[in-house]
Design an enzyme around this catalytic site. Structure first.
Site, PDB file in Angstrom:
ATOM      1  N   ALA A  17      46.247  31.772  38.595  1.00  7.26           N
ATOM      2  CA  ALA A  17      46.009  30.639  38.290  1.00  7.26           C
ATOM      3  C   ALA A  17      44.739  30.053  39.127  1.00  7.26           C
ATOM      4  O   ALA A  17      44.108  30.481  39.139  1.00  7.26           O
ATOM      5  CB  ALA A  17      47.194  30.165  39.746  1.00  7.26           C
ATOM      6  N   GLY A  66      47.820  35.167  38.259  1.00  5.67           N
ATOM      7  CA  GLY A  66      49.498  34.887  38.069  1.00  5.67           C
ATOM      8  C   GLY A  66      49.255  35.375  36.728  1.00  5.67           C
ATOM      9  O   GLY A  66      49.631  35.569  35.965  1.00  5.67           O
ATOM     10  N   GLU A  82      50.306  38.606  36.115  1.00  5.41           N
ATOM     11  CA  GLU A  82      52.272  38.407  36.419  1.00  5.41           C
ATOM     12  C   GLU A  82      53.262  37.321  34.737  1.00  5.41           C
ATOM     13  O   GLU A  82      53.432  37.756  35.013  1.00  5.41           O
ATOM     14  CB  GLU A  82      52.296  37.197  37.434  1.00  5.41           C
ATOM     15  N   GLU A  90      44.903  38.466  44.927  1.00  2.00           N
ATOM     16  CA  GLU A  90      45.182  37.260  45.705  1.00  2.00           C
ATOM     17  C   GLU A  90      44.965  37.420  47.099  1.00  2.00           C
ATOM     18  O   GLU A  90      44.604  36.911  47.912  1.00  2.00           O
ATOM     19  CB  GLU A  90      46.890  36.834  45.393  1.00  2.00           C
TER      20      GLU A  90
HETATM   21  N1  DAK Z   1      40.670  30.219  39.387  1.00  2.00           N
HETATM   22  C1  DAK Z   1      39.584  28.801  38.606  1.00  2.00           C
HETATM   23  N2  DAK Z   1      38.578  29.181  37.974  1.00  2.00           N
HETATM   24  C2  DAK Z   1      38.169  29.931  37.804  1.00  2.00           C
HETATM   25  C3  DAK Z   1      38.786  31.533  38.230  1.00  2.00           C
HETATM   26  C4  DAK Z   1      40.215  30.852  38.179  1.00  2.00           C
HETATM   27  N3  DAK Z   1      41.328  31.769  38.729  1.00  2.00           N
HETATM   28  N4  DAK Z   1      38.776  32.590  37.387  1.00  2.00           N
HETATM   29  C5  DAK Z   1      37.102  32.459  37.432  1.00  2.00           C
HETATM   30  N5  DAK Z   1      37.064  31.322  37.255  1.00  2.00           N
HETATM   31  C6  DAK Z   1      35.813  30.248  36.273  1.00  2.00           C
HETATM   32  C7  DAK Z   1      34.948  30.104  37.609  1.00  2.00           C
HETATM   33  O1  DAK Z   1      34.843  29.269  38.879  1.00  2.00           O
HETATM   34  C8  DAK Z   1      33.960  30.529  36.559  1.00  2.00           C
HETATM   35  O2  DAK Z   1      33.493  28.911  36.542  1.00  2.00           O
HETATM   36  P1  DAK Z   1      32.142  27.991  36.653  1.00  2.00           P
HETATM   37  O3  DAK Z   1      31.499  28.864  38.225  1.00  2.00           O
HETATM   38  O4  DAK Z   1      31.377  28.479  35.975  1.00  2.00           O
HETATM   39  O5  DAK Z   1      32.257  26.937  36.761  1.00  2.00           O
HETATM   40  C9  DAK Z   1      34.085  30.394  34.944  1.00  2.00           C
HETATM   41  O6  DAK Z   1      35.632  30.679  34.938  1.00  2.00           O
HETATM   42  C10 DAK Z   1      33.478  31.999  34.834  1.00  2.00           C
HETATM   43  O7  DAK Z   1      34.026  32.840  35.899  1.00  2.00           O
HETATM   44  P2  DAK Z   1      32.655  34.328  36.801  1.00  2.00           P
HETATM   45  O8  DAK Z   1      31.944  33.434  36.583  1.00  2.00           O
HETATM   46  O9  DAK Z   1      32.962  34.211  38.121  1.00  2.00           O
HETATM   47  O10 DAK Z   1      32.860  35.206  36.206  1.00  2.00           O
HETATM   48  P3  DAK Z   1      32.732  37.117  36.315  1.00  2.00           P
HETATM   49  O11 DAK Z   1      32.645  37.478  34.622  1.00  2.00           O
HETATM   50  O12 DAK Z   1      31.820  36.350  37.187  1.00  2.00           O
HETATM   51  O13 DAK Z   1      33.725  37.306  37.134  1.00  2.00           O
HETATM   52  C11 DAK Z   1      36.156  37.749  37.798  1.00  2.00           C
HETATM   53  C12 DAK Z   1      34.570  37.059  36.522  1.00  2.00           C
HETATM   54  C13 DAK Z   1      38.140  37.420  36.926  1.00  2.00           C
HETATM   55  C14 DAK Z   1      36.479  38.351  37.928  1.00  2.00           C
HETATM   56  C15 DAK Z   1      35.771  36.504  38.778  1.00  2.00           C
HETATM   57  O14 DAK Z   1      35.821  35.075  37.843  1.00  2.00           O
HETATM   58  C16 DAK Z   1      37.492  35.897  39.422  1.00  2.00           C
HETATM   59  O15 DAK Z   1      37.450  36.897  40.766  1.00  2.00           O
HETATM   60  N6  DAK Z   1      37.980  35.552  39.364  1.00  2.00           N
HETATM   61  C17 DAK Z   1      39.566  35.067  40.410  1.00  2.00           C
HETATM   62  C18 DAK Z   1      40.366  35.799  40.331  1.00  2.00           C
HETATM   63  C19 DAK Z   1      41.369  35.414  40.723  1.00  2.00           C
HETATM   64  O16 DAK Z   1      41.212  35.652  42.409  1.00  2.00           O
HETATM   65  N7  DAK Z   1      42.753  35.188  40.152  1.00  2.00           N
HETATM   66  C20 DAK Z   1      43.515  35.124  41.296  1.00  2.00           C
HETATM   67  C21 DAK Z   1      43.735  33.741  41.679  1.00  2.00           C
HETATM   68  S1  DAK Z   1      45.394  33.280  42.499  1.00  2.00           S
HETATM   69  C22 DAK Z   1      52.643  30.742  41.713  1.00  2.00           C
HETATM   70  C23 DAK Z   1      52.394  31.279  40.414  1.00  2.00           C
HETATM   71  C24 DAK Z   1      51.307  32.155  40.000  1.00  2.00           C
HETATM   72  C25 DAK Z   1      50.573  31.856  41.312  1.00  2.00           C
HETATM   73  C26 DAK Z   1      50.449  31.719  42.202  1.00  2.00           C
HETATM   74  C27 DAK Z   1      51.737  31.336  42.556  1.00  2.00           C
HETATM   75  N8  DAK Z   1      53.812  30.365  41.215  1.00  2.00           N
HETATM   76  C28 DAK Z   1      55.030  29.550  40.375  1.00  2.00           C
HETATM   77  C29 DAK Z   1      54.009  29.901  42.896  1.00  2.00           C
HETATM   78  C30 DAK Z   1      49.243  32.756  41.252  1.00  2.00           C
HETATM   79  C31 DAK Z   1      48.280  32.850  41.903  1.00  2.00           C
HETATM   80  C32 DAK Z   1      46.824  33.156  41.784  1.00  2.00           C
HETATM   81  O17 DAK Z   1      46.881  33.870  40.226  1.00  2.00           O
END
Ligand code: DAK
Length: 258
Positions: free
Chosen positions: A66, A109, A112, A132
């Site tokens: 997400a 997400g 998921e 998460e």
């Molecule tokens: N959200 C927003 N931006 C994201 C992102 C994300 N999840 N993942 C990556 N980006 C963005 C980064 O901020 C970066 O943007 P800039 O800084 O260049 O503006 C760009 O994508 C490239 O990312 P990185 O520079 O970080 O690239 P790397 O290769 O160094 O790292 C990475 C890749 C995937 C390991 C890293 O970006 C990362 O850890 N990303 C976050 C992964 C994460 O924590 N995902 C879980 C998010 S929470 C629901 C439904 C769904 C959900 C909840 C509730 N309901 C129905 C109620 C879901 C929740 C989640 O998914």
């Protein structure tokens, strides 16, 4: 016109393709993108020229979760009012088979969303995770349940509590994906799989999908009863007559979805 996804209603005969298209953000699932997927799936579900749907991202990311930036400032009440579950539930209720073609990150997400799909073709570069926990929350769109059903308790615990990713090979070993192929083939492989399904009777496919999903939702006796009703129902279709006649006549069946 959708802004965050690309839609090809005929990437192959009877096969549609939806591509998540926020490459700079690694296809982070903002609310708008999810709404677009929902709307398109409703349209494709109603389109008689579509019998299976492939959902992909790009080579670097299926979806990194997400959109954290969109979510960061929200309160519990905001989350409740936005009620994303209406959107996610609608996607989950898609009647036609959904095949995820995953390369790169399928996280949070993104993982998921992939697990809502019925089958998964992964590239060798795919990485899966529920990270998460590392941003102070936990999976909220089915991750704790679908991942556990797919990979078992101890592996799900490891992934959900540590946030560590697993690679494609491990995902295959744990039954999270159907097949792993070189990156240049992952989309074609998913389209080929969808094409095989698209040659079958679409009504039988729909009934079979519904019945398999009941294995996760109902106690065994009720689910068997559900299966039986769907099985009987198919004898009311022209496709059943055609399928069995074609077998007897030693020719290829042509299913019309009637
Ligand atoms: N959200 C927003 N931006 C994201 C992102 C994300 N999840 N993942 C990556 N980006 C963005 C980064 O901020 C970066 O943007 P800039 O800084 O260049 O503006 C760009 O994508 C490239 O990312 P990185 O520079 O970080 O690239 P790397 O290769 O160094 O790292 C990475 C890749 C995937 C390991 C890293 O970006 C990362 O850890 N990303 C976050 C992964 C994460 O924590 N995902 C879980 C998010 S929470 C629901 C439904 C769904 C959900 C909840 C509730 N309901 C129905 C109620 C879901 C929740 C989640 O998914």
């Amino acid at each position: 016109m959708p802004e965050f996804i690309l839609v090809n209603p005929q990437i192959a005969p009877y096969v549609a393709h939806i591509q998540l298209n926020r490459p700079k953000e690694l296809n982070a699932l903002n609310l708008e993108l999810m709404l677009e997927i929902k709307e398109v799936l409703i349209q494709l579900d109603a389109d008689e020229n579509v019998r299976a749907i492939v959902l992909s991202g790009n080579e670097r990311a299926f979806a990194a979760g997400a959109d954290i930036k969109q979510m960061a400032g929200r309160t519990a009440v905001d989350m409740l009012k936005i009620d994303q579950f209406t959107t996610w539930d609608s996607i989950r209720k898609t009647k036609k088979p959904l095949i995820a073609a995953v390369s790169g990150f399928a996280l949070g997400g993104g993982c998921e969303l992939m697990m809502i799909c019925d089958m998964v073709i992964a590239s060798e570069t795919a990485q899966f995770g529920q990270p998460e926990i590392s941003i102070g929350v936990m999976p909220g769109a089915g991750g704790t349940q679908r991942l556990t059903r797919a990979v078992g308790k101890v592996k799900a615990m490891e992934m959900v509590l540590t946030g560590k990713f697993i690679n494609a090979e491990e995902a295959l070993k744990y039954g999270l994906v159907n097949k792993v192929v070189p990156i240049e083939h992952y989309l074609n492989e998913a389209v080929n799989l969808a094409s095989v399904i698209a040659e079958k009777s679409p009504i039988a496919v729909q009934m079979a999908k519904e019945s398999v999903l009941k294995a996760f939702e109902m106690p065994l006796q009720e689910a068997l009863f559900f299966e039986r009703k769907n099985f009987y129902m198919l004898f009311a279709t022209e496709d059943q007559k055609e399928g069995m006649a074609a077998f007897v006549e030693k020719r290829k069946a042509v299913f019309k979805g009637q």
